[in-house]
Design a protein around this motif. Structure first.
Motif, PDB file in Angstrom:
ATOM      1  N   TYR A 219      -6.855  12.704  -7.290  1.00 14.45           N
ATOM      2  CA  TYR A 219      -6.919  12.438  -5.856  1.00 14.45           C
ATOM      3  C   TYR A 219      -7.137  13.669  -5.000  1.00 14.45           C
ATOM      4  O   TYR A 219      -6.520  13.858  -3.998  1.00 14.45           O
ATOM      5  CB  TYR A 219      -5.649  11.717  -5.424  1.00 14.45           C
TER       6      TYR A 219
ATOM      7  N   GLN B  10      -8.874  15.440  -2.237  1.00 20.63           N
ATOM      8  CA  GLN B  10      -9.598  14.830  -1.111  1.00 20.63           C
ATOM      9  C   GLN B  10     -10.304  15.868  -0.278  1.00 20.63           C
ATOM     10  O   GLN B  10     -10.353  15.772   0.924  1.00 20.63           O
ATOM     11  CB  GLN B  10      -8.610  14.061  -0.247  1.00 20.63           C
ATOM     12  N   ASN B  11     -10.802  16.872  -0.912  1.00 19.92           N
ATOM     13  CA  ASN B  11     -11.298  17.981  -0.099  1.00 19.92           C
ATOM     14  C   ASN B  11     -12.752  17.890   0.311  1.00 19.92           C
ATOM     15  O   ASN B  11     -13.124  18.384   1.351  1.00 19.92           O
ATOM     16  CB  ASN B  11     -11.071  19.311  -0.832  1.00 19.92           C
TER      17      ASN B  11
ATOM     18  N   ARG C 247     -10.443   3.996  -6.645  1.00 18.35           N
ATOM     19  CA  ARG C 247      -9.427   3.038  -6.295  1.00 18.35           C
ATOM     20  C   ARG C 247     -10.023   1.655  -6.107  1.00 18.35           C
ATOM     21  O   ARG C 247      -9.413   0.667  -6.359  1.00 18.35           O
ATOM     22  CB  ARG C 247      -8.698   3.459  -5.035  1.00 18.35           C
TER      23      ARG C 247
ATOM     24  N   LEU D 245       2.586   2.088  -3.250  1.00 16.56           N
ATOM     25  CA  LEU D 245       1.667   2.601  -4.248  1.00 16.56           C
ATOM     26  C   LEU D 245       1.036   3.892  -3.785  1.00 16.56           C
ATOM     27  O   LEU D 245       0.429   4.616  -4.553  1.00 16.56           O
ATOM     28  CB  LEU D 245       0.603   1.560  -4.567  1.00 16.56           C
ATOM     29  N   GLN D 246       1.175   4.163  -2.521  1.00 17.01           N
ATOM     30  CA  GLN D 246       0.900   5.492  -2.000  1.00 17.01           C
ATOM     31  C   GLN D 246      -0.461   6.009  -2.388  1.00 17.01           C
ATOM     32  O   GLN D 246      -0.615   7.156  -2.785  1.00 17.01           O
ATOM     33  CB  GLN D 246       1.950   6.473  -2.511  1.00 17.01           C
ATOM     34  N   ASN D 247      -1.443   5.190  -2.327  1.00 21.41           N
ATOM     35  CA  ASN D 247      -2.734   5.694  -2.734  1.00 21.41           C
ATOM     36  C   ASN D 247      -3.751   5.794  -1.630  1.00 21.41           C
ATOM     37  O   ASN D 247      -4.287   6.846  -1.371  1.00 21.41           O
ATOM     38  CB  ASN D 247      -3.291   4.825  -3.866  1.00 21.41           C
ATOM     39  N   ASP D 248      -4.035   4.716  -0.976  1.00 22.60           N
ATOM     40  CA  ASP D 248      -5.149   4.798  -0.060  1.00 22.60           C
ATOM     41  C   ASP D 248      -4.717   4.589   1.368  1.00 22.60           C
ATOM     42  O   ASP D 248      -5.485   4.152   2.195  1.00 22.60           O
ATOM     43  CB  ASP D 248      -6.197   3.757  -0.435  1.00 22.60           C
TER      44      ASP D 248
ATOM     45  N   ASP E   4       6.417  15.052  -8.561  1.00 23.79           N
ATOM     46  CA  ASP E   4       6.136  16.199  -7.692  1.00 23.79           C
ATOM     47  C   ASP E   4       7.204  17.239  -7.802  1.00 23.79           C
ATOM     48  O   ASP E   4       7.465  17.978  -6.867  1.00 23.79           O
ATOM     49  CB  ASP E   4       6.088  15.711  -6.240  1.00 23.79           C
TER      50      ASP E   4
ATOM     51  N   SER F 135      -4.428  -3.422  -7.901  1.00 18.40           N
ATOM     52  CA  SER F 135      -3.054  -3.061  -7.617  1.00 18.40           C
ATOM     53  C   SER F 135      -2.994  -2.073  -6.471  1.00 18.40           C
ATOM     54  O   SER F 135      -2.021  -2.013  -5.754  1.00 18.40           O
ATOM     55  CB  SER F 135      -2.421  -2.443  -8.857  1.00 18.40           C
ATOM     56  N   LYS F 136      -4.032  -1.307  -6.293  1.00 16.27           N
ATOM     57  CA  LYS F 136      -3.945  -0.213  -5.335  1.00 16.27           C
ATOM     58  C   LYS F 136      -4.300  -0.615  -3.922  1.00 16.27           C
ATOM     59  O   LYS F 136      -4.103   0.119  -2.999  1.00 16.27           O
ATOM     60  CB  LYS F 136      -4.839   0.930  -5.800  1.00 16.27           C
ATOM     61  N   ASN F 137      -4.850  -1.752  -3.722  1.00 12.32           N
ATOM     62  CA  ASN F 137      -5.173  -2.153  -2.361  1.00 12.32           C
ATOM     63  C   ASN F 137      -5.341  -3.655  -2.346  1.00 12.32           C
ATOM     64  O   ASN F 137      -6.202  -4.173  -3.019  1.00 12.32           O
ATOM     65  CB  ASN F 137      -6.474  -1.478  -1.908  1.00 12.32           C
TER      66      ASN F 137
ATOM     67  N   GLN G 294       0.825  -1.192   0.000  1.00 12.76           N
ATOM     68  CA  GLN G 294       0.000   0.000   0.000  1.00 12.76           C
ATOM     69  C   GLN G 294       0.860   1.243   0.000  1.00 12.76           C
ATOM     70  O   GLN G 294       0.599   2.183  -0.725  1.00 12.76           O
ATOM     71  CB  GLN G 294      -0.898   0.021   1.228  1.00 12.76           C
TER      72      GLN G 294
ATOM     73  N   TYR H  53       6.204  15.828   1.432  1.00 14.93           N
ATOM     74  CA  TYR H  53       6.628  14.940   0.396  1.00 14.93           C
ATOM     75  C   TYR H  53       6.050  13.538   0.579  1.00 14.93           C
ATOM     76  O   TYR H  53       5.907  13.084   1.668  1.00 14.93           O
ATOM     77  CB  TYR H  53       8.148  14.871   0.398  1.00 14.93           C
ATOM     78  N   LYS H  54       5.813  12.872  -0.496  1.00 12.12           N
ATOM     79  CA  LYS H  54       5.435  11.472  -0.373  1.00 12.12           C
ATOM     80  C   LYS H  54       6.655  10.714   0.119  1.00 12.12           C
ATOM     81  O   LYS H  54       7.732  10.884  -0.415  1.00 12.12           O
ATOM     82  CB  LYS H  54       5.021  10.922  -1.733  1.00 12.12           C
TER      83      LYS H  54
ATOM     84  N   GLN I 265       1.493  11.462 -11.325  1.00  9.22           N
ATOM     85  CA  GLN I 265       1.232  11.966  -9.992  1.00  9.22           C
ATOM     86  C   GLN I 265       2.433  11.865  -9.096  1.00  9.22           C
ATOM     87  O   GLN I 265       2.479  12.457  -8.041  1.00  9.22           O
ATOM     88  CB  GLN I 265       0.070  11.184  -9.363  1.00  9.22           C
ATOM     89  N   ARG I 266       3.396  11.103  -9.504  1.00 11.91           N
ATOM     90  CA  ARG I 266       4.585  11.033  -8.694  1.00 11.91           C
ATOM     91  C   ARG I 266       5.601  12.090  -9.073  1.00 11.91           C
ATOM     92  O   ARG I 266       6.610  12.233  -8.413  1.00 11.91           O
ATOM     93  CB  ARG I 266       5.216   9.659  -8.847  1.00 11.91           C
TER      94      ARG I 266
ATOM     95  N   GLN J 223      -1.684  15.650   2.060  1.00 14.92           N
ATOM     96  CA  GLN J 223      -2.503  16.840   2.168  1.00 14.92           C
ATOM     97  C   GLN J 223      -1.775  17.975   2.839  1.00 14.92           C
ATOM     98  O   GLN J 223      -2.038  19.134   2.564  1.00 14.92           O
ATOM     99  CB  GLN J 223      -3.773  16.522   2.964  1.00 14.92           C
TER     100      GLN J 223
ATOM    101  N   TYR K 187     -12.693   9.337  -5.061  1.00 12.93           N
ATOM    102  CA  TYR K 187     -11.391   8.763  -4.744  1.00 12.93           C
ATOM    103  C   TYR K 187     -11.529   7.297  -4.379  1.00 12.93           C
ATOM    104  O   TYR K 187     -10.849   6.441  -4.904  1.00 12.93           O
ATOM    105  CB  TYR K 187     -10.772   9.580  -3.614  1.00 12.93           C
TER     106      TYR K 187
END
Lengths: 303, 300, 551
Positions: free
Chosen positions: C423, C425-426, C438, B243-246, C324, C71-73, B240, B259-260, C321-322, B255, C434
Motif C-alpha cells: 500500500y 501511495q506515493n 483492492r 479493514l482500514q484499506n481504502d 505496526d 472484503s475490502k470495500n 471499511q 497510528y491506524k 500490515q497491522r 501517510q 493500490y
C-alpha cells in the motif's frame, strides 16, 4: 340472529370503513408474502423457482430433530426463556413504579433517561463490554473478588454462570426501555384517587397496591400474554454474542443451533422450516396464554 | 397538593430514601457501558494499546469522529434521509395506528376478535425475505424512500398498546361527547387525541426509534447510495474502517505516520453518531408524561 | 380548559401541515432516483440491458453486471478509479452487484428469485455453489473459452494452468469457471520477537516442545526487562487460529487425512488429535498461551501485539500490515522464523489454497466476449516467469531447510514469505496498483509482479524441494489428502455442519481443563459415529479414489 348481526355491522359501518385500508395493507404486506412459508416443505432451488422445486414433506423437520444436540438446545431454550420471564418481566414494572414515586424531579428525569441507554447498544457491543468487565485477569468484577481474598473466575467460560449471564445482560439492556410504557400508563391514573387514598390514611405501599397496580392490570396482563409467546425463544443475537464453546451445555439455544446446522449454507428452505416451527409454537403459546388471560382480566386479553 | 401539607411518616421517608438509592445504583449501572463507549470514542490510539479499559482519556482526540463524519457531504445525506423517515414515517404510522387502535377498542364491534387475530397472526408468521422483496419489487417501490416506510408502517404490537390505552379512557368522557353530538372524526380529534398525550408520545417514540434504526429495509430495498439511511451508511463505514484499506481519511492518517485508528474507537464514534440524536428526542417526550388528566378537566 | 384543548388542536394541525410539506418536498426531491434511469455504470440493480453495439471501429460498448463480494470495500461505485479506467480502455460499463448482507448466498438467492440475474459471479472455490448452480442451469460451461484465443493473459499468470484446469472439471466433464489463483499461497508465517529471544538467551525453537518452553519463558521471565509482569508468550483469537497448530500436527479438523487402515478420515478423528488438544492445554497451563483465548477477539489481539507485549503469533500477509509494532516499540525485532517440526518430525508452514475462487458466467449474460475481454485486461502483461509447483496440493507442506527455504542473512532470519508492501501511495503507478489491487483482489498476481520486478531466486529452489506433496497423496509425508475440486455430497456437508459445534465444545472444554481429554475425545468420537462417521469415511474414501487423490 342474522338480522341483529346485520344491524350491528350497519351500526358500526364507519368503523369498518376506517379500517378497510389497514386490512388491505395487512393482506399485501403480510399475507401475500406468507405463501413463502410453503417453501418449508420443499427443497427450494431459486432458479427452478417455486413450482419446479421438489416437495420434500417433513424432511427438514426430521433433519433438525434427529440432529445430535437438538434436545439439549431445546431444553436450554425453555429453561433460559423461563428465567427471563421470571426476572425480566416484573423488573420494568417495578422500575416504573419506583420512578413514579420519586419526588425529586430532576433526579427522576436523569435516571429515567440513563436507564434506557443500553437499549441502543447492540449485543455485539454489550458482549464486548461484558468480556472486559468479567475478564479473570483485568475485569472489574474479579478485581473486587480478589480484594476480598477470592480467586478470579473466568465467568464467560463457566457453564454454571451462563444462564445467569443471559438474564443479567437482558435485564441490563431492557429494563429502562421496558419501563417507558408502564410509566406512560401510570400517568393516566386520576390523581384524585391518590388524594382520596391519602385522606383515608393509606400509606405508600397500600397506595401502590390498591391504586397503581390495578390501574395497570390490563396492560400488565397483555404484556404477560405476549411474553408467554416468547417462552420458547431466546434471541439469536444475544446467544451468538454471548456464549463460547465451554458453555454450550447450558447455553446453546435453538436459534443459534439451527443457524450452525444449516442456515449458514444457503439452505433457504431449511431456514424457512425452522421459522415455521418457531411460529407455530409461539402462536400456540400465545393462544393458551390469551385464553387464560380472558378468564382473569378480560380487558387484558388480546383477542 | 395535599402531599406537601401532610408530613411524611417515618416509614415513608425510609421508603423514599431506599427508592432513590436503588434508582441511583441502577442509573450508575446502566450508564457505565455508555460511558465506556463515549470515552472510547475520544481517546487517542495509544490509550488502547497500554490500558485495558480506559477510565479517562489521556487527551481528547476527535480523529475518529473525523473519520466517521468527515466523508464530505454524504453522511449528511444519510442523516437527511433518516430524519425524513423518523418524522414522516412516525407521523404516518402514528396516525394509522391510532385509527386502527380506536376501531379495535370498540368493545361491541362485530368480528372484533377475528380482526384482532387477523393482525396478531402476522406478528408470528412470515414468509421470509424473498417473498417480501418480491412484493416490494412488484409494487415498484424498490429504490424509493417509501420502501422504508410502507412495508413496516403498522407495528401490530404498538397498535395493541395504543388500543389498551384507548380502552382505558374513562367511559364518562366518551358518553359525554356522544351526548354532545360528536361524530367519529370529531371524537378522535377532540377527545381521544388530547387525552392520549402519554400514549401518543410513547408510541410515537417507539416508531421514531424504529424508523431511526432502519436497517434491513434500507439494505434490502435500496440500491442507490443516495437513499441509504443512517444505520446502513454507518455500517458501511465501519466495515471499511475496520479493514482500514481504502478509506480516504484513514489513508491520510496512515501517510502522516500516525497510528491506524483502533477499530474499537471507530466503532464507538459510529455508535455515538447514530444514537446521540435519538437520545435527545426523549426529553421532549417526557414532557407529555403529564400526570393524570382528571375527568373534571375535560368538561370544557 | 377550552384553551388547552384548542392549543392542542392548533399544535396538531401545525404538525400535520409540516409533515405534509416535508412529505411533498422530499417526494419531489427523491422522485428522480426512482424513475430511474439506468445510467451507464450505475449500480442500479434493476433490469439493466446492455447497450446495443455501436458501429465504431473501437470495441463495442457493453455492460457487465458482476456479482462478487469484496472484503475490502462493500460497494464499488461508478466514481471508482478502476471503473473509469475500464470504461476508458475497454468501453465497458462495469456494474458491481454487491451482496446486501454479509451473506453472499442470501443476496444471490434474492437476485435469482427476482429475475435480476448477474452476468458474472465470483464464487469461492471451497463452497459447492458452482455445482449447485450448474445443476440448476444457472451458469454455462465455458471450457471452449479457456484458450489463448480468448484469455492469454489469464493463462499466463496462472501457475501450472493445466493442473489447475484439471481440478476445475466437474463430473459432467464441463468446466464452468475461470480460475483465480492466489499469488502467495504460502503466505503464512510464524513471527517471533527475536529481541526477546536474545534477552533471554534462547535460540529459535525448532519443534513444538521447544516452542512451548520459549513461550513459557516469554510470559514468566520478563523478556522486555521492564520489571513488570505484563508480557505473554502468544495469543490466539477465535476458533480458527488453532488451525495452524493442527496443521503442524497433521490433524486439522477441517481437512481429510489417510488413516492407518487406508481410509480417508477427518483430521479430528485421528488419535493424534488428542495430542493436539493436550498440547494446547499445556500451553495454557504453562502460561505461554493467554488463558482467555476463547474470549479474545482479533482487534484486542492486534492491539496487544502492537503494544509490544506478545512474543509470538501465526500471521499471514494481510495481517502483517497491522503489525505496526516498530512504530510503538522501536527496539523490538519482530521477524519470521522457520517452521517448527510437528507430526512425523516434519516442519510445516501452512498456507492457503492456491486456487481461491472462480468466475462463472450465467445463462443471462448477453456479452460473453466482453467478459473475456475484461478478464484478459485485468490479467495484464506485467507477469513474470514465477513458477509454482501446484501439482495438485490444496495446501503446501514443506520442510524447512536452511539455505533452501530459509536462511540467516545479516544475522536475521529470512524466509520466502517477506510480503511485499502493498500500500505505498506515493505516486500514480502505486495508486493504480493500490486501487487495482483492492478492487480486483482477483488478479493481483500481475500487480505484485509489478512491484517486484525480479523474481526471487530462492522460490524456485523452495518449490522444487523434493518433499513437496505430489498428486498421489499417500506419498504426502503428513498423510494429507487434497480434496480440492471434489464435489462433496450433501451428507458430507451435513455431517460437517453437525461436527462444527461439537468440535468447538471439545476444544473449549479441553484447553480449559474441564474434563479428561482422552475421555472427552472418546465421547466426541462416539457422537460422530452415531451421526454416521463410518459411512462418511467410506464415501470420502471412494470419492478420493475416483478423483485419483489416493491409490
Amino acid at each position: 340472529m342474522n338480522k341483529s348481526l346485520g344491524n350491528q355491522i350497519y351500526k358500526y359501518r364507519i368503523y369498518f370503513l376506517m379500517i378497510l385500508p389497514v386490512i388491505l395493507w395487512y393482506i399485501i404486506f403480510s399475507y401475500i408474502p406468507m405463501s413463502g412459508i410453503l417453501l418449508a416443505f420443499k427443497d427450494y432451488s431459486v432458479y427452478k423457482g417455486f413450482s419446479e422445486s421438489p416437495w420434500v414433506g417433513l424432511k427438514w423437520f426430521r433433519f433438525i430433530v434427529n440432529s445430535p444436540d437438538f434436545f439439549r438446545a431445546f431444553r436450554n431454550t425453555v429453561v433460559i426463556s423461563f428465567y427471563m420471564l421470571v426476572f425480566t418481566f416484573p423488573a420494568p414494572i417495578i422500575l416504573a413504579i419506583m420512578l413514579n414515586e420519586c419526588q425529586r424531579r430532576y433526579f427522576k428525569r436523569i435516571v429515567q433517561t440513563i436507564s434506557y441507554l443500553p437499549h441502543f447498544l447492540s449485543w455485539a457491543v454489550i458482549s464486548g463490554l461484558m468480556i472486559s468487565l468479567l475478564s479473570p485477569s483485568v475485569g472489574f468484577v474479579n478485581q473486587i473478588i480478589k480484594l476480598f481474598g477470592g480467586e478470579a473466575i473466568y465467568f464467560m467460560a463457566e457453564v454454571s454462570y451462563i444462564r445467569a449471564l443471559y438474564v443479567i445482560s437482558a435485564l441490563w439492556k431492557g429494563i429502562g426501555w421496558g419501563s417507558i410504557i408502564y410509566l406512560a400508563k401510570i400517568t393516566t391514573i386520576d390523581p384524585q384517587l391518590y388524594e382520596s387514598a391519602i385522606i383515608d390514611g393509606a400509606g405508600k405501599f397500600k397506595q401502590i397496591w390498591h391504586i397503581t397496580l390495578p390501574s395497570m392490570s390490563s396492560l400488565i396482563t397483555m404484556m404477560l400474554v405476549f411474553s408467554s409467546a416468547g417462552l420458547c425463544q431466546v434471541g439469536f443475537e444475544q446467544a451468538y454474542n454471548l456464549i463460547i464453546s465451554p458453555t454450550y451445555d447450558k447455553g446453546m439455544v435453538i436459534d443459534y443451533y439451527v443457524y450452525r446446522m444449516g442456515v449458514q449454507q444457503m439452505k433457504y428452505s431449511f431456514g424457512t422450516a425452522v421459522g415455521l416451527a418457531n411460529s407455530v409454537i409461539s402462536i400456540i403459546l400465545l393462544a393458551t396464554a390469551n385464553t387464560v388471560a380472558k378468564r382473569i382480566n378480560d380487558e387484558g386479553a388480546i383477542w | 397538593m395535599y402531599k406537601n401539607i401532610i408530613r411524611k411518616s417515618v416509614g415513608e421517608q425510609i421508603f423514599l430514601c431506599l427508592n432513590n438509592a436503588v434508582l441511583f445504583m441502577l442509573g450508575f449501572a446502566t450508564l457505565l457501558p455508555f460511558y465506556i463507549v463515549i470515552v472510547n470514542s475520544v481517546s487517542p490510539p495509544e490509550d488502547f494499546l497500554f490500558k485495558e479499559i480506559i477510565i479517562w482519556p489521556s487527551k481528547l482526540d476527535l480523529q475518529y469522529y473525523k473519520v466517521v463524519l468527515g466523508k464530505g457531504s454524504t453522511i449528511y445525506n444519510a442523516y437527511k434521509i433518516t430524519a425524513f423517515l423518523a418524522t414522516a414515517g412516525t407521523f404516518i404510522s402514528l396516525a394509522i395506528t391510532t385509527i386502527t387502535a380506536y376501531v379495535l377498542a370498540q368493545r361491541k364491534l362485530p368480528f372484533r376478535s377475528l380482526l384482532t387475530l387477523f393482525m396478531v397472526f402476522t406478528m408470528y408468521f412470515s414468509g421470509g425475505m424473498i417473498p417480501a422483496y418480491l412484493v416490494v419489487r412488484y409494487l415498484n417501490l424498490i429504490d424509493t424512500v417509501w420502501a422504508m416506510i410502507i412495508p413496516g408502517m403498522i407495528g401490530t404490537y404498538n397498535m395493541l398498546l395504543m388500543r389498551n390505552f384507548i380502552m382505558g379512557i374513562p367511559g364518562e368522557i366518551i358518553e359525554a361527547a356522544t351526548i354532545d353530538g360528536c361524530s367519529e372524526l370529531c371524537m378522535i380529534i377532540k377527545i381521544i387525541l388530547p387525552i392520549s398525550t402519554a400514549s401518543m408520545a410513547t408510541i410515537g417514540l417507539f416508531y421514531a426509534v424504529q424508523y431511526w434504526n432502519t436497517f434491513s429495509g434500507g439494505v434490502l430495498y435500496i440500491n442507490s447510495a443516495k437513499l441509504r439511511p443512517l444505520q446502513v451508511y454507518l455500517h458501511h463505514i465501519l466495515n471499511q474502517a475496520t479493514l482500514q484499506n481504502d478509506f480516504k481519511e484513514l489513508g491520510e492518517l496512515m501517510q502522516q505516520g500516525r497510528y491506524k485508528p483502533p477499530s474499537e474507537a471507530v466503532q464507538a464514534a459510529t455508535i455515538m453518531s447514530a444514537t446521540l440524536p435519538i437520545i435527545f428526542v426523549y426529553p421532549f417526550v417526557q414532557k407529555y408524561f403529564v400526570k393524570g388528566i382528571t375527568v373534571g378537566s375535560l368538561k370544557g | 380548559m377550552k384553551t388547552r384543548a384548542r392549543f392542542q388542536k392548533t399544535k396538531n394541525t401545525a404538525v400535520f401541515l409540516l409533515a405534509i410539506v416535508m412529505c411533498i418536498s422530499l417526494f419531489v426531491g427523491c422522485g428522480d432516483s426512482k424513475t430511474g434511469d439506468v445510467k451507464e455504470g450505475s449500480t442500479h440493480l434493476g433490469t439493466v440491458k446492455p447497450e446495443a453495439a455501436t458501429t465504431s471501429e473501437m470495441q463495442e460498448e457493453a455492460t457487465i453486471r458482476w456479482y462478487f463480494k469484496m472484503s475490502k470495500n462493500p460497494q464499488v461505485t461508478e466514481d471508482d478509479f478502476v471503473i473509469k479506467k475500464i470504461k476508458e480502455d475497454l468501453n465497458i460499463n462495469f456494474v458491481h452487484m454487491a451482496p446486501k448482507t454479509d451473506d453472499f448466498n442470501e443476496t444471490l438467492n434474492l437476485l435469482l428469485a427476482a429475475g435480476d440475474i448477474p452476468d458474472v459471479i465470483t464464487i469461492s472455490s471451497s463452497t459447492g455453489l458452482t455445482s449447485r448452480l450448474s445443476a440448476d442451469g444457472v451458469i454455462i460451461p465455458i471450457e471452449q473459452y479457456l484458450s489463448d484465443e480468448y484469455i492469454p493473459n489469464v493463462i499466463r499468470i496462472t501457475p501450472q494452468w493445466d493442473a489447475v484446469i484439471k481440478y476445475m472439471k466437474h463430473p459432467d466433464e464441463h468446466i464452468y469457471g475461470v480460475p483465480v489463483t492466489r499469488k502467495h499461497p504460502h503466505d503464512v508465517s510464524m513471527y517471533i520477537r527475536h529481541d526477546w529471544l536474545k534477552n533471554l538467551n534462547l535460540s529459535v525453537p525448532t519443534n513444538l516442545e521447544e516452542l512451548r518452553n520459549v513461550l513459557e519463558k516469554f510470559t514468566k521471565n520478563d523478556p522486555d526487562g521492564n520489571n513488570k509482569n505484563d508480557t505473554v508468550g502468544t495469543m490466539i483469537d477465535g476458533l480458527w487460529a488453532p488451525t495452524f497448530y493442527q496443521k503442524i500436527m497433521a490433524c486439522d479438523k477441517d481437512e481429510w487425512y489417510l488413516s492407518e487402515d487406508g481410509t480417508v478420515t477427518n483430521g479430528s478423528v485421528l488419535p493424534r488429535h488428542k495430542d493436539f488438544l493436550k498440547y494446547m492445554k499445556s500451553l495454557i497451563d504453562t502460561g505461554g498461551l493467554d488463558k482467555e483465548t476463547l474470549t479474545t477477539n482479533y482487534n484486542a489481539l492486534t492491539e496487544k501485539v502492537n503494544s509490544g507485549k506478545v512474543g509470538f503469533v501465526f500471521t499471514w500477509s494481510g495481517y502483517n500490515q497491522r503489525l505496526d509494532i516498530q512504530k510503538v516499540v522501536p527496539e523490538s525485532d519482530w521477524g519470521p522464523m522457520p517452521a517448527v517440526k510437528g507430526a512425523f518430525d516434519i516442519g510445516v508452514l501452512p498456507g492457503n489454497a492456491p486456487l481461491s475462487s472462480e468466475h462463472v458466467i450465467t445463462k443471462d449474460c448477453k456479452n460473453v466476449d466482453a467478459v473475456l475481454r475484461l478478464m484478459n485486461y485485468m490479467a495484464d502483461d506485467k507477469s513474470t516467469e514465477d513458477k509454482y509447483d501446484f501439482t495438485g496440493s490444496y495446501w503446501y507442506m514443506t520442510y524447512g531447510k536452511k539455505g533452501l527455504n530459509w536462511d540467516v542473512v545479516d544475522g536475521k532470519f529470512v524466509t520466502g514469505d517477506n510480503n511485499p508492501e502493498m500500500y505505498k501511495q506515493n505516486n500514480e503507478i502505486d495508486k493504480w496498483v493500490y486501487y487495482f489491487n483492492r478492487f480486483a483482489n482477483m488478479f493481483d498476481n500481475a500487480i505484485d509482479d509489478a512491484l517486484e520486478p525480479e523474481p526471487k531466486k530462492f522460490k524456485e529452489e523452495f518449490y522444487s524441494s523434493p518433499l513437496i506433496s505430489t498428486d498421489i497423496s499417500d506419498e504426502n509425508p503428513l498423510k494429507f489428502i487434497n480434496i480440492g475440486g471434489i464435489v462433496l455430497p450433501e451428507e458430507v456437508t451435513n455431517f460437517r455442519s453437525a461436527q462444527g459445534p461439537k468440535w468447538e465444545e471439545l476444544y473449549g472444554k479441553a484447553i480449559l481443563g474441564k474434563g479428561d481429554i482422552d475421555k472427552m475425545w472418546d465421547e466426541y468420537i462416539k457422537v460422530l459415529e452415531n451421526d454416521g462417521l463410518q459411512q462418511i469415511e467410506d464415501t470420502m474414501t471412494k470419492l478420493c479414489r475416483e478423483y485419483g487423490r489416493i491409490k
